[in-house]
Design an enzyme around this catalytic site. Structure first.
Site, PDB file in Angstrom:
ATOM      1  N   GLY A 511       1.274  -1.095   0.324  1.00 51.93           N
ATOM      2  CA  GLY A 511      -0.080  -0.150  -0.062  1.00 51.93           C
ATOM      3  C   GLY A 511       0.605   1.287  -0.430  1.00 51.93           C
ATOM      4  N   ARG A 587      13.449   2.242   3.670  1.00 57.20           N
ATOM      5  CA  ARG A 587      13.171   3.349   5.404  1.00 57.20           C
ATOM      6  C   ARG A 587      12.164   3.065   5.855  1.00 57.20           C
ATOM      7  NH1 ARG A 587      13.930   9.208   4.316  1.00 57.20           N
ATOM      8  NH2 ARG A 587      13.234   8.930   2.003  1.00 57.20           N
ATOM      9  N   PRO A 591       8.295   5.679  12.232  1.00 51.91           N
ATOM     10  CA  PRO A 591       8.277   4.850  13.108  1.00 51.91           C
ATOM     11  C   PRO A 591       8.105   4.451  14.137  1.00 51.91           C
ATOM     12  CG  PRO A 591      10.059   6.458  12.813  1.00 51.91           C
ATOM     13  CD  PRO A 591       8.699   7.084  12.291  1.00 51.91           C
ATOM     14  N   GLU A 664       3.547  -7.142   6.750  1.00 55.67           N
ATOM     15  CA  GLU A 664       2.927  -8.688   7.322  1.00 55.67           C
ATOM     16  C   GLU A 664       4.252  -8.840   7.441  1.00 55.67           C
ATOM     17  OE1 GLU A 664       0.176  -9.866   4.669  1.00 55.67           O
ATOM     18  OE2 GLU A 664       0.256  -8.240   3.179  1.00 55.67           O
TER      19      GLU A 664
HETATM   20 MO1  MOS Z   1      -2.883  -9.382   2.711  1.00 54.14          MO
HETATM   21  S1  MOS Z   1      -2.911 -10.707   3.342  1.00 54.14           S
HETATM   22  O1  MOS Z   1      -1.938  -9.052   1.067  1.00 54.14           O
HETATM   23  O2  MOS Z   1      -4.123  -8.506   2.272  1.00 54.14           O
END
Ligand code: MOS
Length: 698
Positions: A511, A587, A591, A664
């Protein structure tokens, strides 16, 4: 604020949506205020396979406040059966228990639910099979695995190499079905206005990408793209389960059309989320390793079995991480699927890597023990120069740095390697380590962004991105501020609405990369066209550009996970007293929000290691423990000292921010690190998740 204002990327900016969320004023899908809403409750099949032969709705319709009941007998026809998960209420066929077979719409949610209880359904049931087994008669080889990757890989001669390897590991690991369980249930509020070609469908919806959901709904309903609007400014978690349209959105749209202008609100109950909202497939994974006596790998084989639904395929990429993790001249990965009478599994945080790296990194720990080599040292000895899968150099691969930094912070150098001999106060102590990886997909996501000048030197940035709790509201504002070279506070962002420039969904940890690249491209186009003294109303739109490094370098994020556990010597209760994750994710743009994502994912990994298991009753085909009382998810009391940190990395190949992806990878390797720590504590190797006390007593 001065640091924030002069250089937004890299600053720990607090979430700009935080105050709205903590004061309860951020509208989640169900909370959008609309006139005279009606409420929908889904009807679900109570057989696992067969046909609906009769539906009795008289009693339900007689209930005061019931507007109507839709079933396959009276629902409008849909336009496309390309996605059979969305082809709802079109026939009496039942593919799995819990499948949507109707919907009741009423003046209140209570009436709708009670009326649903009064609907009688008769079935012609057929024999079903819901069990995943290594010897299943329903196994087959899918053409590709998610997302369009080659199903099997082979290099060298694994069998011959294993036959002569001085040290061999051959073990089978299993992981159960796991359910996403975001806090906000799958929810949609559908409103129809106008009719025919002038008809407009609006969905206030909880999802991972408004543009994609709008497109999918338009296709299945036979509408033009411009006839569907999806509005999703705030989403209470998703983890993959809201990445694509599901049956409930189609049903809500059909019900709203029937409701003739009245908005229809539909929220899945928690129990319904265990039926049709997606889940992580269970897996059965055989890992074989062949090595020299010093632990240098000669052969790696990872053969994975998972399940799919008979009516729609989802093929998890379980062994994907193994393709890139370690050097070895002889390597193999395979994927087989069993097509069962079950709901369709789907992506769930690190689909593939999360279960796959549990198997590989447990096996590596077994190899370390067999060779008498420190488990972290074993990983360092098997670091590849080039990507084993493609032979390409890595854009950046800082796994070794993660392992060394983790060893230092965790105090690994003082570790006594022998298992099962640190007893203190009735608890056995142990530590374990594992690596993680997650691919960085070098493809443009088809995201577009628009930059618009407002009065007073301010800017509006528009993009149909999704913030599913990740921090996208804040992070995209930071990226835009830097790209426009203005203070953070001069940018106002708009996202979560399909009327904004179309954007890729929040999936695959892509994203921020896709959207940030589009935002930077739009900012550059804006400056090129309008300079630094624009007039209010000036605007420019641009898309995320093609990745020039695609095919030139291998792009992956890496991590090292360290776990400390205490196992009660008598009861075998397991406590994870410490988790440390060290990440190489390019990068870090913010944070504060990145750390939040990483420790959240590590907690999810802890939950995977010790708690989560969807149990399906083979006789009836339903998930027995389908609620949050019986399906335990790690709570605050389970999470003790969890820390995430990262090494300084700037990946020049993926996007102009130098970032990789943080969504992820935090879960990957955690379950293995905990299983390895449990082995170190007790001397007992658990190869079947979750690791529960009974398995340590057996
Ligand atoms: Mo993520 S599990 O690719 O929506």
């Amino acid at each position: 604020m001065t640091e924030v204002e002069t250089h937004a990327i890299g600053a720990s900016v607090p979430r700009i949506d935080g105050p709205a969320k903590v004061t309860g004023s951020a509208p989640y899908a169900f909370e959008h205020r609309l006139d005279r809403p009606a409420y929908a409750h889904l009807l679900q099949a109570t057989v696992a396979r067969g046909w609906v032969t009769a539906i009795g709705v008289t009693a339900a319709q007689a209930l005061d406040g019931v507007l109507f009941v839709l079933t396959h007998q009276n629902a409008p026809r849909l336009s496309s059966d390309r996605d059979r998960e969305l082809w709802v209420l079109q026939s009496g066929q039942v593919w799995y228990r819990g499948q949507v077979i109707g919907v009741v719409v009423a003046d209140s949610p209570e009436i709708a639910r009670e009326a649903a209880r009064l609907v009688t359904v008769e079935y012609q049931a057929e024999p079903h099979e819901v069990r995943l087994r290594a010897d299943s008669q329903y196994l087959y080889k899918p053409q590709t695995v998610n997302p369009a990757l080659v199903t099997d890989t082979a290099e060298g001669d694994v069998e011959a190499a294993l036959a002569v390897a001085p040290v061999r590991i051959d073990a089978t690991y299993t992981t159960p079905a796991e359910y996403h369980n975001p806090i906000e249930p799958h929810t949609t509020v559908a409103v129809w206005t106008g009719a025919g070609e002038a008809g407009q469908l609006t969905l206030y919806d909880s999802n991972q990408g408004a543009s994609r959901i709008a497109g999918q709904l338009a296709q299945v309903l036979g509408l033009e793209a411009g006839q569907v609007t999806v509005i999703s400014p705030f989403v209470g978690g998703a983890f993959g389960s809201k990445s694509r349209a599901k049956a409930h959105q189609v049903v809500a749209a059909l019900a709203a059309r029937q409701a003739a202008g009245r908005p229809v609100k539909l929220a899945l109950t928690r129990r319904q989320m265990f039926a049709g909202a997606g889940y992580r497939t269970p897996t059965i994974q055989r890992v074989q390793l062949g090595a020299q006596t010093d632990g240098t790998l000669i052969a790696v084989a990872h053969d994975a079995i998972s399940q799919t639904a008979r009516f729609k395929e989802f093929a998890e990429q379980t062994a994907l991480g193994t393709r890139t993790m370690y050097a070895a001249p002889h390597r193999r990965t395979t994927h087989r699927l069993a097509a069962l009478d079950v709901a369709v599994p789907t992506v769930m945080r690190a689909p593939g890597e999360a279960p796959g790296m549990f198997a590989l990194e447990s096996a590596m720990d077994e190899l370390a023990a067999a060779c008498g080599v420190d488990p972290v040292e074993l990983r360092l000895r098997n670091e590849p120069e080039l990507d084993p899968e493609t032979g390409l150099p890595y854009s950046t691969r800082n796994l070794a740095a993660c392992l060394r930094e983790g060893m230092r912070r965790f105090g690994w150098q003082h570790r006594d390697p022998a298992p099962g001999r640190r007893l203190a106060g009735g608890w056995l102590g142990g530590t374990g380590a594992a690596t993680g990886t997650y691919p960085v997909y070098p493809r443009p996501g088809g995201s577009r962004a628009c930059v618009r000048a407002l009065a007073g030197g301010r800017y509006r940035v528009e993009i149909a991105a999704a913030d599913i709790g990740t921090g996208a509201w804040t992070v995209l504002t930071q990226i835009a501020a830097d790209a426009l070279e203005v203070p953070f506070t001069m940018v106002e962002l708009q996202l979560g609405d399909s009327r904004l420039p179309a954007a890729a969904p929040a999936v695959g940890a892509m994203g921020t990369s896709n959207w940030g690249s589009a935002v930077i491209a739009a900012a550059r186009a804006f400056r090129a066209q309008h300079g630094h003294q624009p007039a209010p109303g000036d605007q420019a739109t641009a898309a995320d550009p093609a990745n020039r490094s695609a095919g030139q370098v291998a792009m992956h994020a890496f991590s090292a996970q360290f776990a400390e556990v205490r196992v009660h010597a008598d009861t075998r209760e397991i406590r994870v007293s410490r988790l440390l994750g060290v990440f190489a994710i390019g990068r870090v743009i913010n944070p504060r929000t990145a750390r939040s994502q990483l420790i959240g994912a590590m907690t999810m990994g802890l939950s995977m290691a010790l708690h989560e298991e969807g149990v399906t009753d083979p006789r009836f085909g339903h998930v027995i423990n389908g609620d949050l009382a019986d399906y335990h998810i790690a709570a605050c009391a389970d999470a003790q000292d969890i820390e995430a940190t990262w090494i300084d990395e700037h990946d020049p190949h993926y996007n102009p921010m130098g970032a990789k992806g943080a969504g992820e990878i935090g879960i990957v390797g955690v379950a293995a690190a905990i299983a390895n720590a449990v082995y170190h504590a007790t001397g007992i190797r658990i190869r079947d998740l979750p690791i529960t006390p009974d398995k340590l007593l057996a």
